[in-house]
Design a protein around this motif. Structure first.
Motif, mmCIF file in Angstrom:
data_model
loop_
_atom_site.group_PDB
_atom_site.id
_atom_site.type_symbol
_atom_site.label_atom_id
_atom_site.label_comp_id
_atom_site.label_asym_id
_atom_site.label_seq_id
_atom_site.Cartn_x
_atom_site.Cartn_y
_atom_site.Cartn_z
ATOM 1 N N ARG A 147 6.844 2.663 -3.836
ATOM 2 C CA ARG A 147 7.225 3.767 -4.722
ATOM 3 C C ARG A 147 7.858 3.233 -6.006
ATOM 4 O O ARG A 147 8.836 2.471 -5.976
ATOM 5 C CB ARG A 147 8.207 4.702 -4.019
ATOM 6 C CG ARG A 147 8.645 5.882 -4.868
ATOM 7 C CD ARG A 147 9.729 6.685 -4.174
ATOM 8 N NE ARG A 147 10.235 7.746 -5.041
ATOM 9 C CZ ARG A 147 9.859 9.012 -4.989
ATOM 10 N NH1 ARG A 147 8.998 9.389 -4.063
ATOM 11 N NH2 ARG A 147 10.348 9.893 -5.822
ATOM 12 N N SER A 207 2.604 1.493 2.456
ATOM 13 C CA SER A 207 2.888 2.836 1.935
ATOM 14 C C SER A 207 3.804 3.654 2.831
ATOM 15 O O SER A 207 4.162 4.781 2.488
ATOM 16 C CB SER A 207 1.578 3.610 1.753
ATOM 17 O OG SER A 207 1.016 3.964 3.015
ATOM 18 N N SER A 265 8.224 4.598 0.325
ATOM 19 C CA SER A 265 7.916 3.233 0.764
ATOM 20 C C SER A 265 8.350 2.219 -0.289
ATOM 21 O O SER A 265 8.740 2.582 -1.404
ATOM 22 C CB SER A 265 6.403 3.108 0.984
ATOM 23 O OG SER A 265 5.733 2.986 -0.268
ATOM 24 N N THR A 267 0.553 6.186 -3.341
ATOM 25 C CA THR A 267 1.812 5.714 -2.768
ATOM 26 C C THR A 267 2.985 5.913 -3.723
ATOM 27 O O THR A 267 4.107 5.543 -3.390
ATOM 28 C CB THR A 267 1.723 4.223 -2.415
ATOM 29 O OG1 THR A 267 1.747 3.443 -3.621
ATOM 30 C CG2 THR A 267 0.464 3.906 -1.633
ATOM 31 N N ASP A 326 -2.067 0.597 3.067
ATOM 32 C CA ASP A 326 -1.716 1.647 4.028
ATOM 33 C C ASP A 326 -0.423 1.304 4.774
ATOM 34 O O ASP A 326 0.457 2.165 4.942
ATOM 35 C CB ASP A 326 -2.862 1.855 5.023
ATOM 36 C CG ASP A 326 -4.071 2.527 4.386
ATOM 37 O OD1 ASP A 326 -3.937 3.104 3.286
ATOM 38 O OD2 ASP A 326 -5.158 2.462 4.988
#
Length: 199
Positions: free
Chosen positions: A110, A101, A107, A140, A98
């Motif tokens: 990615r 991400s 983020s 994500t 989390d």
């Protein structure tokens, strides 16, 4: 690799357990000898990652979060090894995903190829946690490797002195790592191709 040469591929390894004698961390500790000499693997601990709090999520996140995101950003690929808690992934791993991400859809995760492994003292090898980990990474826009599950059953019996020693298991993981490196190479080639640069 010569002493004055630097690895050309960087992998970040993340354990889903912060227990001092974690079997999953022991598995990750055993991977470097399975990799080619031009590939480096860094284990990034999650011990100091605080619970996700959107109030702290900005340009200056907590220091441990900044270190995690920086390591992921600098890596060519990820290797995760997690236990299974109550048929799912541990909260400490979900919390780290989390944090990493952010910002959403842009983020460090990615486009990052990721090999997912699980390990358990039980006979199922923690495999039920893999779907949750895969879904969280896919959300994500990371690239979880699609392959036969690496689920290490009866893991405690396969570890000695903090290292995975079972030859059959190591060979199986070695194949999976090779597939991760192949995926990294394919992505790098695609990004360097004239077609990719013209888009």
């Amino acid at each position: 690799m010569k002493a004055d040469q630097h690895p050309t591929t960087q992998l970040v390894a993340i354990s889903g357990s912060i227990r001092r004698a974690s079997n999953c961390t022991a598995v990750l500790r055993s991977l470097q000898p399975l990799l080619p000499p031009d590939v480096a693997l860094q284990i990034v601990p999650l011990d100091d990652i605080p619970p996700y709090n959107a109030d702290l999520d900005g340009d200056a996140p907590p220091e441990a979060v900044a270190r995690l995101k920086s390591a992921i950003a600098g890596a060519d690929g990820l290797v995760l090894c997690s236990p299974e808690y109550n048929y799912g992934m541990p909260g400490v791993l979900k919390n780290a995903i989390d944090w990493a991400s952010r910002p959403g859809f842009a983020s460090p995760l990615r486009g990052k190829p990721a090999l997912i492994m699980t390990a358990s003292p039980g006979t199922a090898g923690g495999v039920r946690a893999q779907a949750q980990i895969r879904d969280a990474l896919a959300a994500t826009l990371a690239r979880p490797l699609v392959r036969q599950h690496v689920a290490i059953a009866n893991v405690a019996s396969r570890i000695q002195e903090g290292r995975l020693v079972d030859a059959t298991t190591l060979d199986f993981i070695g194949v999976a790592l090779g597939e991760l490196l192949d995926e990294i190479a394919l992505l790098a080639a695609a990004q360097l191709s004239p077609r990719a640069s013209s888009r």
